[in-house]
Design a protein around this motif. Structure first.
Motif, short mmCIF file in Angstrom:
data_model
loop_
_atom_site.label_atom_id
_atom_site.label_comp_id
_atom_site.label_asym_id
_atom_site.label_seq_id
_atom_site.Cartn_x
_atom_site.Cartn_y
_atom_site.Cartn_z
N ALA A 22 -140.15 21.89 16.61
CA ALA A 22 -141.00 21.88 15.42
C ALA A 22 -142.28 22.68 15.64
O ALA A 22 -142.68 23.49 14.80
CB ALA A 22 -141.32 20.44 15.02
N ALA A 23 -142.91 22.45 16.81
CA ALA A 23 -144.15 23.16 17.10
C ALA A 23 -143.90 24.67 17.20
O ALA A 23 -144.68 25.48 16.68
CB ALA A 23 -144.75 22.64 18.40
N ARG A 24 -142.81 25.04 17.84
CA ARG A 24 -142.49 26.46 18.02
C ARG A 24 -142.18 27.11 16.67
O ARG A 24 -142.54 28.28 16.43
CB ARG A 24 -141.29 26.58 18.96
CG ARG A 24 -140.85 28.01 19.28
CD ARG A 24 -141.81 28.68 20.25
NE ARG A 24 -141.25 29.91 20.79
CZ ARG A 24 -140.80 30.04 22.03
NH1 ARG A 24 -140.88 29.03 22.88
NH2 ARG A 24 -140.31 31.18 22.45
N ALA A 25 -141.52 26.36 15.80
CA ALA A 25 -141.13 26.90 14.49
C ALA A 25 -142.25 26.84 13.47
O ALA A 25 -142.15 27.44 12.39
CB ALA A 25 -139.92 26.15 13.97
N GLY A 26 -143.31 26.09 13.77
CA GLY A 26 -144.41 25.96 12.83
C GLY A 26 -144.09 25.05 11.66
O GLY A 26 -144.57 25.27 10.54
N VAL A 27 -143.29 24.01 11.91
CA VAL A 27 -142.94 23.05 10.86
C VAL A 27 -143.21 21.64 11.40
O VAL A 27 -143.38 21.43 12.59
CB VAL A 27 -141.46 23.16 10.44
CG1 VAL A 27 -141.14 24.58 9.97
CG2 VAL A 27 -140.53 22.78 11.59
N GLY A 28 -143.22 20.66 10.50
CA GLY A 28 -143.35 19.28 10.93
C GLY A 28 -142.01 18.75 11.42
O GLY A 28 -140.96 19.19 10.94
N LYS A 29 -142.05 17.83 12.37
CA LYS A 29 -140.79 17.33 12.89
C LYS A 29 -139.99 16.57 11.83
O LYS A 29 -138.77 16.49 11.91
CB LYS A 29 -141.01 16.45 14.12
CG LYS A 29 -141.73 15.14 13.89
CD LYS A 29 -141.85 14.37 15.19
CE LYS A 29 -142.54 13.03 14.99
NZ LYS A 29 -142.64 12.26 16.27
N GLN A 30 -140.69 16.07 10.80
CA GLN A 30 -139.97 15.39 9.73
C GLN A 30 -139.08 16.37 8.97
O GLN A 30 -138.05 15.97 8.41
CB GLN A 30 -140.95 14.70 8.77
CG GLN A 30 -141.82 15.64 7.96
CD GLN A 30 -143.09 16.06 8.69
OE1 GLN A 30 -143.21 15.81 9.88
NE2 GLN A 30 -144.02 16.68 7.99
N THR A 31 -139.47 17.65 8.96
CA THR A 31 -138.63 18.67 8.33
C THR A 31 -137.31 18.80 9.06
O THR A 31 -136.23 18.91 8.45
CB THR A 31 -139.35 20.03 8.33
OG1 THR A 31 -140.55 19.92 7.57
CG2 THR A 31 -138.47 21.12 7.73
N ILE A 32 -137.36 18.77 10.39
CA ILE A 32 -136.14 18.88 11.18
C ILE A 32 -135.28 17.64 10.98
O ILE A 32 -134.06 17.75 10.77
CB ILE A 32 -136.49 19.06 12.67
CG1 ILE A 32 -137.23 20.40 12.87
CG2 ILE A 32 -135.23 19.00 13.54
CD1 ILE A 32 -137.63 20.68 14.30
N TYR A 33 -135.89 16.46 11.01
CA TYR A 33 -135.10 15.23 10.85
C TYR A 33 -134.53 15.09 9.44
O TYR A 33 -133.56 14.36 9.24
CB TYR A 33 -135.97 14.01 11.19
CG TYR A 33 -136.12 13.77 12.68
CD1 TYR A 33 -135.00 13.54 13.47
CD2 TYR A 33 -137.36 13.81 13.29
CE1 TYR A 33 -135.12 13.33 14.85
CE2 TYR A 33 -137.50 13.59 14.66
CZ TYR A 33 -136.37 13.36 15.42
OH TYR A 33 -136.48 13.15 16.78
#
Length: 213
Positions: free
Chosen positions: A51-62
């Motif tokens: 998430a940090a590398r992609a510049g998104v929140g981890k909730q986006t991934i989940y």
């Protein structure tokens, strides 16, 4: 407090496209996951890191995936899908020209091209190595990444059986390993060069045996 409608976009400007924004995030997540598994290895790759590398929140991934393995599997499938049109090939189709040897050689040559591509080789090698010691991950790799390709080999070999080119008692699932297992071992363990000549020889040896003709 009453909910007010947002004002219409100013003249000459369009409202943000949420679909485009989501696709941009998805691609950033793919890239981040593949890069991290190479740099840090599978065990140290985390959802938070992706998430940090992609510049998104981890909730986006989940919201889209349940685990880092799912993210990586989809990223690899996407990577493989990009390689197919670049090589001018039709995805998920095993050629059937009536010449079994020529068809298998063509597919294996395309596989060699993919193995030589650093975009595929480096991250897939890291994930494959982890799959050897991580049984659950290994099973997922087979089910999600390898099985679709194996099924294509099985289908082509069965067609060859129906055409009388392969003995009817041959088990296609065992026979396909004569083509792909030596190649996979050589690639993983770097026991020799990966080349068209090598895979062509695999096909010739598998179909004609080692005994004098």
């Amino acid at each position: 407090m009453a909910v007010q409608k947002p004002p219409p976009p100013a003249a000459g400007k369009s409202a943000p496209d949420s679909t485009r924004r989501s696709e941009k995030s998805r691609r950033a997540i793919y890239d981040a996951a593949l890069a991290l598994v190479v740099e840090a290895g599978y065990p140290k790759t985390t959802i938070e890191g992706i998430a940090a590398r992609a510049g998104v929140g981890k909730q986006t991934i989940y919201r889209w995936w349940s685990s880092k393995a799912d993210v990586l599997m989809e990223a690899f499938l996407d990577l493989a899908g990009q390689a197919v049109p670049e090589a001018g090939r039709e995805p998920y189709v095993f050629p059937d020209t009536g010449d079994l040897a020529a068809d298998v050689k063509a597919v294996l040559r395309a596989t060699v091209d993919q193995m030589r591509d650093p975009r595929f080789d480096v991250p897939s090698r890291a994930l494959a190595a982890e799959g050897i010691v991580n049984e659950q991950l290994g099973r997922e790799l087979v089910a999600k990444l390898m099985q679709p390709s194996l099924d294509l080999y099985i289908g082509r070999l069965r067609a060859a059986q129906e055409a009388g080119q392969v003995r009817p008692e041959i088990d296609p699932r065992i026979a396909l390993e004569f083509f792909i297992s030596p190649l996979a071992q050589r690639w993983l363990q770097r026991t020799g060069p990966i080349s068209y000549e090598y895979t062509d020889s695999l096909v010739d040896y598998a179909l004609h045996g080692l005994a004098p003709r």
